[in-house]
Motif scaffolding. Structure first.
Motif, PDB file in Angstrom:
ATOM      1  N   ALA A 176       0.173  10.416   1.053  1.00  0.00           N
ATOM      2  CA  ALA A 176       0.354  11.482   1.987  1.00  0.00           C
ATOM      3  C   ALA A 176       1.750  11.614   2.634  1.00  0.00           C
ATOM      4  CB  ALA A 176      -0.867  11.529   2.825  1.00  0.00           C
ATOM      5  N   GLY A 177       2.385  10.744   2.994  1.00  0.00           N
ATOM      6  CA  GLY A 177       3.464  10.383   3.597  1.00  0.00           C
ATOM      7  C   GLY A 177       4.608  10.887   2.767  1.00  0.00           C
ATOM      8  N   ILE A 178       4.514  10.114   1.399  1.00  0.00           N
ATOM      9  CA  ILE A 178       5.569  10.584   0.413  1.00  0.00           C
ATOM     10  C   ILE A 178       5.656  11.923   0.113  1.00  0.00           C
ATOM     11  CG2 ILE A 178       5.811  10.391  -2.105  1.00  0.00           C
ATOM     12  CD1 ILE A 178       4.751   7.558  -1.996  1.00  0.00           C
TER      13      ILE A 178
ATOM     14  N   GLU B 101       0.730  -1.253  -0.027  1.00  0.00           N
ATOM     15  CA  GLU B 101       0.134   0.182  -0.133  1.00  0.00           C
ATOM     16  C   GLU B 101       0.914   1.232   0.016  1.00  0.00           C
ATOM     17  OE1 GLU B 101      -3.384   2.374   2.812  1.00  0.00           O
ATOM     18  OE2 GLU B 101      -3.158  -0.120   2.592  1.00  0.00           O
ATOM     19  N   VAL B 102       0.603   2.215  -1.097  1.00  0.00           N
ATOM     20  CA  VAL B 102       1.498   3.167  -1.110  1.00  0.00           C
ATOM     21  C   VAL B 102       0.812   4.302  -0.225  1.00  0.00           C
ATOM     22  CG1 VAL B 102       2.394   4.920  -2.654  1.00  0.00           C
ATOM     23  CG2 VAL B 102       2.009   2.685  -3.360  1.00  0.00           C
TER      24      VAL B 102
END
Length: 89
Positions: free
Chosen positions: A8-10, A4-5
């Motif tokens: 928001a964190g990236i 799961e990508v």
């Protein structure tokens, strides 16, 4: 396996102070190499900005800039010279 990508964190990492510093240091190195290539009478500028990530633009701020890039590839060579992966889109 399922991955799961975390978009928001990236995005948070891409807009972080650490990334901003790395981008700006790279832009400053490219600008310095470009200044060496074009000489002291042609201005080279760095513009820092943020979109969905930190970014910077190096510009030959002179009417001769387009010709210097087209004929000699001064910006491309400067970016390649610091290890940047330069690609034509």
């Amino acid at each position: 396996m399922e991955v799961e990508v975390d978009y928001a964190g990236i995005g948070e990492v891409a807009r972080s102070d650490e990334v901003r510093q790395m981008v700006n240091q790279a832009a400053d190195r490219i600008a310095a190499a470009t200044r060496t290539a074009v000489g002291p009478d042609i201005p080279v500028t760095v513009s820092e900005y943020t979109t969905d990530r930190e970014a910077a633009a190096v510009t030959i701020a002179d009417r001769r800039g387009l010709g210097l890039q087209a004929r000699d590839g001064v910006l491309t060579r400067a970016a390649s010279g610091i290890g940047a992966d330069v690609r034509i889109r």
